[in-house]
Design a protein around this motif. Structure first.
Motif, short mmCIF file in Angstrom:
data_model
loop_
_atom_site.label_atom_id
_atom_site.label_comp_id
_atom_site.label_asym_id
_atom_site.label_seq_id
_atom_site.Cartn_x
_atom_site.Cartn_y
_atom_site.Cartn_z
N GLY A 58 21.47 -34.71 37.11
CA GLY A 58 20.52 -34.24 38.11
C GLY A 58 19.43 -33.41 37.45
O GLY A 58 19.71 -32.58 36.59
N TYR B 18 14.81 -41.50 39.21
CA TYR B 18 15.59 -41.62 40.44
C TYR B 18 14.89 -40.94 41.62
O TYR B 18 15.51 -40.68 42.65
CB TYR B 18 16.97 -41.00 40.25
CG TYR B 18 17.80 -41.69 39.19
CD1 TYR B 18 18.58 -42.80 39.50
CD2 TYR B 18 17.80 -41.24 37.88
CE1 TYR B 18 19.35 -43.44 38.53
CE2 TYR B 18 18.55 -41.88 36.89
CZ TYR B 18 19.32 -42.98 37.23
OH TYR B 18 20.07 -43.61 36.26
N TYR C 27 16.03 -36.23 43.34
CA TYR C 27 17.00 -36.16 42.24
C TYR C 27 16.49 -35.21 41.16
O TYR C 27 17.25 -34.42 40.60
CB TYR C 27 17.22 -37.55 41.65
CG TYR C 27 18.44 -37.68 40.77
CD1 TYR C 27 19.71 -37.83 41.32
CD2 TYR C 27 18.32 -37.67 39.38
CE1 TYR C 27 20.83 -37.96 40.51
CE2 TYR C 27 19.44 -37.80 38.57
CZ TYR C 27 20.69 -37.95 39.14
OH TYR C 27 21.81 -38.07 38.33
N ARG D 171 17.01 -31.47 41.94
CA ARG D 171 18.35 -30.90 41.96
C ARG D 171 18.50 -29.76 40.95
O ARG D 171 19.33 -28.87 41.12
CB ARG D 171 19.39 -31.97 41.60
CG ARG D 171 19.67 -32.99 42.68
CD ARG D 171 20.82 -33.89 42.27
NE ARG D 171 21.00 -35.01 43.19
CZ ARG D 171 21.95 -35.93 43.05
NH1 ARG D 171 22.80 -35.86 42.02
NH2 ARG D 171 22.05 -36.92 43.91
N ASP E 267 27.50 -32.34 36.21
CA ASP E 267 27.38 -33.78 36.02
C ASP E 267 28.08 -34.26 34.75
O ASP E 267 28.74 -35.31 34.77
CB ASP E 267 25.91 -34.19 36.02
CG ASP E 267 25.29 -34.17 37.41
OD1 ASP E 267 26.03 -33.91 38.38
OD2 ASP E 267 24.08 -34.39 37.53
#
Length: 501
Positions: free
Chosen positions: A309, A314, A318, A321, A333
């Motif tokens: 993120g 994306y 995204y 984030r 992640d």
């Protein structure tokens, strides 16, 4: 122009120069005031100018403004904003032959392609995919306008690049059937296009050709990155890998399984895992052939290339984030990515390492001081103290952490909490620090601070500083030595961590 003559922070301006003027001509300043100005574009007849500008603490993928003006002998007239503003990233303006101004904007939530014909701005299409990359450097070209009917664009779907033809008249998009999975630097003379391509199993190439009547790209190779073609028996091909992180959100990456025609693991032996963390942190990893990735897979590692993120390709949501969450979301992640592979029975959970450079090196050190899933980690010119970075960093990124972490000094406690150098007592696993002596982006002091703190805490650490290297190693002897040193480091850690028999 970036002007360092006044001392302090450099001044960025747009300047008109007379190519036939004297050598000491400093030019006419056309645009001054914003912290950054970029990407001047001029109409074919020289009558209009467009450019992008933004101010601290924004980066080009945060909030920028596109302006347009008439260019006269006396300067700029009728200066006005075309697009952008707070919470909108615009970039890459270029004029068509008819004076139409094309540009990239993420006002829709993804970097799409609007245009301004002088009577107003309108979207050419609405696509839930990014067609542009973050503007880390000048001169990036992510689309090419052939004519009023055809625009060549590169877009990402599920983290993988596609090449497509956009018809601005009705907004239709036709993806081209191409074997490659990476495309950039799209340029055109109005008849032919040239671009760089990359595939999962071969070295990058520069190609040139025409778009045919049936919507294909008839291109021939101008140059390749290597005269040799990789042997498929030793090439690991990427596999999309998605998982759910600790916050219940989707995270993305690519898995490269170990491949070597001359070797195989003992029956039932799961491979060690090496997690790759890209830099930026506003960047992304594409599923294309990379020699360094193949270095690891050919030596028995399964590789997870993480698009955590905060990265791109994306969409804006995204990317955002990581706003205020650097050192939190990226760690979640990578750690959850490791666990997803362990739960799937793909890896040996006792032999897991992590590597990254720059911002990726920061994630490495932060992961080692906040989790227990990694047995070892290698930080290439990574950040260990966020507060020190505020003093040492260059102008472009000097306020970057305001968005990623928080304003200084109001968020000083957050900077300290997320700086690995202050948490070496909690460090799990062994550390290798590799650094360029001449690095001006993340100076050698960052690696030295981490090494000193670890030694003071009684922990083992190896710090290697390479002379005449900067932010990203360039010399073949350095690259070879660092990889061989890193491999030996992991093998030693894994050997020491194996239970005795």
């Amino acid at each position: 122009r970036e002007d360092h003559r006044s001392g302090g922070e450099p001044v960025n301006e747009l300047v008109r120069l007379d190519p036939s003027g004297p050598n000491d001509d400093l030019g006419e300043v056309l645009v001054a005031g914003p912290d950054f100005v970029s990407r001047p574009a001029v109409t074919p007849d020289g009558s209009q100018l467009a450019w992008v500008q933004w101010d601290h603490p924004n980066m080009p993928w945060d909030s920028t403004t596109l302006l347009r003006a008439h260019l006269t002998s006396g300067g700029l007239v009728d200066v006005h904003a075309v697009a952008g503003g707070e919470g909108i990233s615009v970039s890459q303006p270029q004029f068509g032959a008819d004076g139409t101004l094309w540009f990239v904007s993420d006002e829709s939530g993804h970097w799409n392609l609007p245009r301004d014909d002088g009577q107003g701005t309108r979207a050419v299409h609405t696509l839930d995919a990014d067609i542009a990359a973050p503007q880390w450097v000048l001169g990036m070209r992510d689309y090419a306008v052939l004519d009023e009917r055809t625009v060549l664009v590169r877009l990402w779907r599920d983290g993988t690049a596609r090449l497509a033809l956009l018809d601005p008249r009705d907004g239709t998009l036709a993806e081209l059937a191409r074997p490659e999975s990476g495309f950039d630097q799209l340029v055109t003379d109005g008849t032919e296009v040239a671009l760089r391509t990359a595939s999962a199993g071969d070295h990058p190439r520069v190609v040139r050709g025409a778009v045919t009547a049936d919507g294909a790209l008839d291109a021939h190779v101008l140059a390749t990155a290597s005269e040799t073609t990789p042997d498929p028996a030793y090439v690991s091909l990427p596999q999309p890998w998605d998982w759910t992180n600790g916050a219940g959100l989707d995270a993305h990456g690519f898995v490269y399984p170990p491949v070597n025609a001359d070797a195989s693991a003992p029956a039932g032996d799961l491979p060690p895992l090496l997690v790759l963390v890209h830099g930026g942190p506003t960047s992304h990893s594409e599923p294309v052939y990379k020699v360094q990735t193949q270095f690891w897979t050919s030596r028995g590692f399964l590789v997870l290339d993480v698009n955590h993120g905060g990265g791109t390709a994306y969409g804006r949501a995204y990317r955002e984030r990581l706003t205020g969450q650097w050192g939190v979301v990226d760690i979640d992640d990578v750690v959850s990515g490791v666990r997803s592979l362990a739960d799937a029975g793909r890896i040996d959970p006792d032999r897991v390492a992590i590597r990254g450079g720059s911002a990726g090196g920061y994630t490495v050190l932060r992961a080692l001081t906040t989790s227990t899933v990694f047995a070892a980690g290698t930080s290439y010119f990574g950040i260990s103290d966020l507060a020190v970075l505020l003093v040492d960093d260059h102008k472009f990124e000097s306020r970057y952490t305001t968005t990623l972490v928080g304003p200084w000094p109001e968020a000083a406690s957050v900077y300290r909490e997320r700086s690995p150098v202050h948490h070496v007592a909690d460090l799990h696993g062994e550390v290798l620090l590799l650094q360029g002596a001449d690095d001006l982006v993340v100076p050698v002091a960052q690696a030295q601070l981490m090494a000193d703190a670890m030694r003071a805490a009684g922990k083992q650490v190896d710090l290697v500083v390479y002379e005449a290297e900067g932010h990203g190693f360039r010399q073949a002897p350095t690259i070879i030595d660092s990889l061989e040193r890193e491999l030996a480091f992991y093998l030693g850690v894994f050997d020491r961590s194996r239970p005795s028999t």
